[in-house]
Design a protein around this motif. Structure first.
Motif, PDB file in Angstrom:
ATOM      1  N   ALA A   1      -2.403   4.797   3.692  1.00 23.55           N
ATOM      2  CA  ALA A   1      -2.217   4.942   5.139  1.00 23.55           C
ATOM      3  C   ALA A   1      -3.004   6.141   5.662  1.00 23.55           C
ATOM      4  CB  ALA A   1      -0.738   5.087   5.469  1.00 23.55           C
ATOM      5  N   PHE A   2      -2.993   7.257   4.901  1.00 23.53           N
ATOM      6  CA  PHE A   2      -3.747   8.445   5.326  1.00 23.53           C
ATOM      7  C   PHE A   2      -5.247   8.165   5.337  1.00 23.53           C
ATOM      8  CE2 PHE A   2      -0.316  11.594   3.677  1.00 23.53           C
ATOM      9  CZ  PHE A   2       0.378  11.428   4.857  1.00 23.53           C
TER      10      PHE A   2
ATOM     11  N   TYR B   1       0.849  -1.199   0.000  1.00 25.13           N
ATOM     12  CA  TYR B   1       0.000   0.000   0.000  1.00 25.13           C
ATOM     13  C   TYR B   1       0.875   1.236   0.000  1.00 25.13           C
ATOM     14  CZ  TYR B   1       0.580   0.332   5.164  1.00 25.13           C
ATOM     15  OH  TYR B   1       1.077   0.438   6.427  1.00 25.13           O
ATOM     16  N   THR B   2       0.280   2.375  -0.370  1.00 21.19           N
ATOM     17  CA  THR B   2       1.048   3.612  -0.454  1.00 21.19           C
ATOM     18  C   THR B   2       0.731   4.483   0.755  1.00 21.19           C
ATOM     19  OG1 THR B   2      -0.707   4.796  -1.565  1.00 21.19           O
ATOM     20  CG2 THR B   2       0.822   3.565  -2.961  1.00 21.19           C
ATOM     21  N   ILE B   3       1.409   5.616   0.828  1.00 20.65           N
ATOM     22  CA  ILE B   3       1.175   6.538   1.937  1.00 20.65           C
ATOM     23  C   ILE B   3      -0.269   7.051   1.913  1.00 20.65           C
ATOM     24  CG2 ILE B   3       1.977   8.585   0.704  1.00 20.65           C
ATOM     25  CD1 ILE B   3       3.181   9.507   3.386  1.00 20.65           C
TER      26      ILE B   3
END
Ligand SMILES: Nc1ncnc2c1ncn2[C@@H]1O[C@H](COP(=O)(O)OP(=O)(O)O)[C@@H](O)[C@H]1O
Ligand SMILES: [Mg+2]
Lengths: 255, 358
Positions: free
Chosen positions: A114-115, A109-111
């Motif tokens: 995560a946000f 997964y990417t940042i």
């Protein structure tokens, strides 16, 4: 096809030739050792395999593909995990987090996930948690999950470091002096643990070790280096009676 | 339900503050102090990502705040008011209230690109050398802006008041007060999500043992890049809010002294503690505001007992004696800050019953 092949690998640090013309062909599921006096270049061999150094000369092929140009995290993602001669855990975070962070190679997964806590994020974190707990359970470390590594006894820290490496689910596990600093009860535990890992996970293990008890009871093949050059290789019985090896270890007393 | 107590309390507090501001129960001055609190919270907690969680020493955080301040100011002035730069407003000013969050986000993105100024060198250097690079980045930003005459150079840039007044003319609510509250909640919220994810914990792994991190499959360069860019991006958001609260920006407002304020807040609160940074930002803002009254008071008192020569006035410059003094005393007596590296929920585990963090 061998799992790991090193062909004519040489590593120079300035004027010092730490490893010279190192060759090995390691088959899957083997359990072998690299031994030699202090400063012989053993750790450097592991650092070369991990991608920490790029060899001055020669080639390293893992799983059929050369590792030249890969950064260490990429080599690890291909399936080589290791421990360190001096324990290198992240001491300010829990044992559980130590294992979770070693799953960076399978984050997926990417940042932004995560946000936003997307489904992909939740799924991946759930998966990572499951892997971490499974490994803690298997390695009998569940009770230590929320402890800081530095508060654990030394033997347990070693075990955490091995658990962290194994949680990567490598095809090859490199152990750099796993018995260093352990008392004799811990050493017996370590021998059992390594044998169990080898049987249970069906992987190749390559260890650097000084304690002959560990090496002789576990390894089917031993390679001996001194001043960066291979001086002997063979089965434990052959190595034990090899005069060149004995001389390298006891020192040359003809001076 | 109990799990949402804290979230609900926070929402009620924010809504209450907005209502109090709307009906002028709290005056303009108090509102401004509260807004600076919010901006300082963003500034300190974003700096904590680099200085606390990643363990680097950035002393140029205000540079990114400056980038965000100017990017947002130029953008909102050009978009929503007639101006010297391009003439007429590019968009109908009625869009301003709706598009202001976009302006904030763009400011953050521009500032995060400037974060590359320190992120890229961080691949090769650490510690003292990187600290020097961050100072250099701070000076580069300020010097470039001082030499850009088109946006006012050293005289600064203004016109943002007209944008805000335009919003107020349409709907009379305390716009900036609301934006600052939302910006603060947003920043702390994404930072929490970042540092609590396995992804973000890679930042702490880099801090504690970079070699182990890289060999345990953490792409350390990527992690550093992300940490610096998120950190500088949020500093940019803080700058954008600052510029619109003041209605005027000046490059020297973002010099190394401003960066030092950020350091004081981070070390006061505790490294790698978001709740620490939030508390420290609140305390520090109150402290700075109180100096406005304490220093003249002290001046009068010292003159009354003839301890100061008649011609000398104790000015606000003394704040720059007091702030570093706080830093020195802090390092001497409580180097770990208020919170150490713990969060509030770590100190008071019972708090966990009252909130859930999704
Ligand atoms: N990064 C480096 N730079 C220079 N010399 C090094 C470096 N790493 C190892 N060496 C040198 O290479 C030799 C082999 O070291 P090492 O592989 O750590 O030995 P061992 O693990 O067998 O005790 C030593 O002489 C050591 O000082
Ligand atoms: Mg060694």
């Amino acid at each position: 096809m061998p799992l790991l092949e090193m062909k004519g690998v040489t590593q120079r640090f300035g004027g010092l030739q730490a490893v010279s013309d190192f060759n090995i062909s390691l088959e899957e599921r083997k359990l072998i050792a690299l031994i030699g006096p202090n400063g012989a270049g053993k750790t450097t061999v592991f650092n070369l395999i991990s991608g920490f150094y790029q060899p001055t000369e020669g080639q390293i092929i893992f799983d059929g593909q050369p590792t030249a140009g890969l950064r260490p995290h990429q080599v690890t993602a291909r399936g080589i995990a290791r421990t360190f001669q001096n324990i290198r855990l992240w001491h300010e975070m829990s044992v559980l987090d130590n294992i979770r962070i070693a799953q960076h190679h399978r984050l997926g997964y990417t940042i932004w996930d995560a946000f936003l806590r997307t489904g992909r994020f939740t799924k991946s974190e759930g998966n990572i948690d499951a892997i971490a707990w499974e490994m803690l359970e298997a390695m009998d470390l569940k009770d230590a999950a929320h402890e800081l590594p530095r508060n654990l006894p030394y033997g347990l820290q070693r075990r955490v470091e091995i658990a962290r490496a194994m949680s990567i689910r490598p095809k090859l596990l490199l152990l750099d002096e796993p018995a260093a600093g352990l008392n004799s009860a811990d050493v017996d535990g370590l021998i059992k643990l390594i044998r169990w890992i080898h049987d249970e996970f069906d992987i190749a293990i390559w260890m650097i070790e000084h304690q002959m008890k560990v090496v002789m009871s576990l390894c089917e093949w031993i390679k001996v280096i001194d001043f960066g050059s291979t001086i002997a290789e063979g089965t434990p019985e052959e190595i034990q009676s090899n005069p060149v090896v004995i001389k390298a270890y006891l020192g040359d007393d003809t001076i | 339900m109990q799990k949402y107590t804290l979230n609900a309390a926070l929402a009620a507090l924010c809504l209450g503050l907005v209502l109090l501001a709307q009906f002028n129960v709290i005056d303009q001055y108090t509102q401004t102090v509260l807004m600076f609190m919010g901006i300082n919270i963003i500034f300190a907690s974003s700096l904590n990502i680099v200085n606390g969680y990643m363990g680097e020493f950035s002393c140029g955080h205000a540079g990114f705040m400056c980038v965000g301040a100017y990017a947002s100011s130029v953008l909102s002035v050009v978009l929503f008011t007639s101006n010297k730069l391009v003439g007429d407003a590019l968009l109908p000013p009625e869009l301003a209230p709706m598009l202001f969050p976009v302006v904030l986000i763009v400011a953050g993105l521009v500032a995060s690109v400037f974060g590359l100024l320190v992120a890229l060198p961080s691949f090769r250097t650490r510690g003292d050398y990187l600290a020097i690079i961050t100072i250099a980045a701070n000076y580069i930003v300020i010097s470039v802006i001082e030499n850009l005459d088109i946006i006012g150079g050293p005289r600064g840039f203004h016109g943002m008041k007209r944008v805000i007044n335009g919003m107020r003319d349409m709907v009379d609510i305390p716009w900036m007060f609301i934006w600052v509250i939302l910006g603060t909640l947003f920043s702390v919220w994404i930072l929490r999500r970042l540092v609590n994810s396995t992804y973000g914990k890679g930042i702490s792994a880099v801090c504690q043992d970079e070699v182990a991190a890289e060999i345990m499959s953490v792409d350390t360069n990527h992690v550093k890049l992300v940490a610096f860019m998120v950190s500088s991006g949020l500093a940019g958001v803080a700058g954008a809010l600052y510029a619109h609260v003041y209605g005027y920006v000046n490059p020297q407002a973002f010099n190394i002294l401003k960066s030092t304020e950020g350091l004081v807040m981070v070390y006061l609160g505790g490294m790698a503690s978001l709740s620490g940074s939030v508390m420290a930002a609140i305390l520090f803002t109150l402290l700075l505001e109180s100096l406005r009254f304490v220093i003249p008071g002290l001046d009068a008192a010292l003159h009354a007992v003839n301890l100061l020569p008649a011609g000398y006035e104790l000015s606000q410059v003394w704040k720059w004696v007091l702030i570093p003094l706080i830093l020195i005393l802090l390092m001497q007596f409580r180097p770990e800050g208020i919170m150490g590296n713990r969060e509030l929920s770590g100190v008071f585990p019972k708090l966990r019953r009252f909130y859930t963090f999704k």
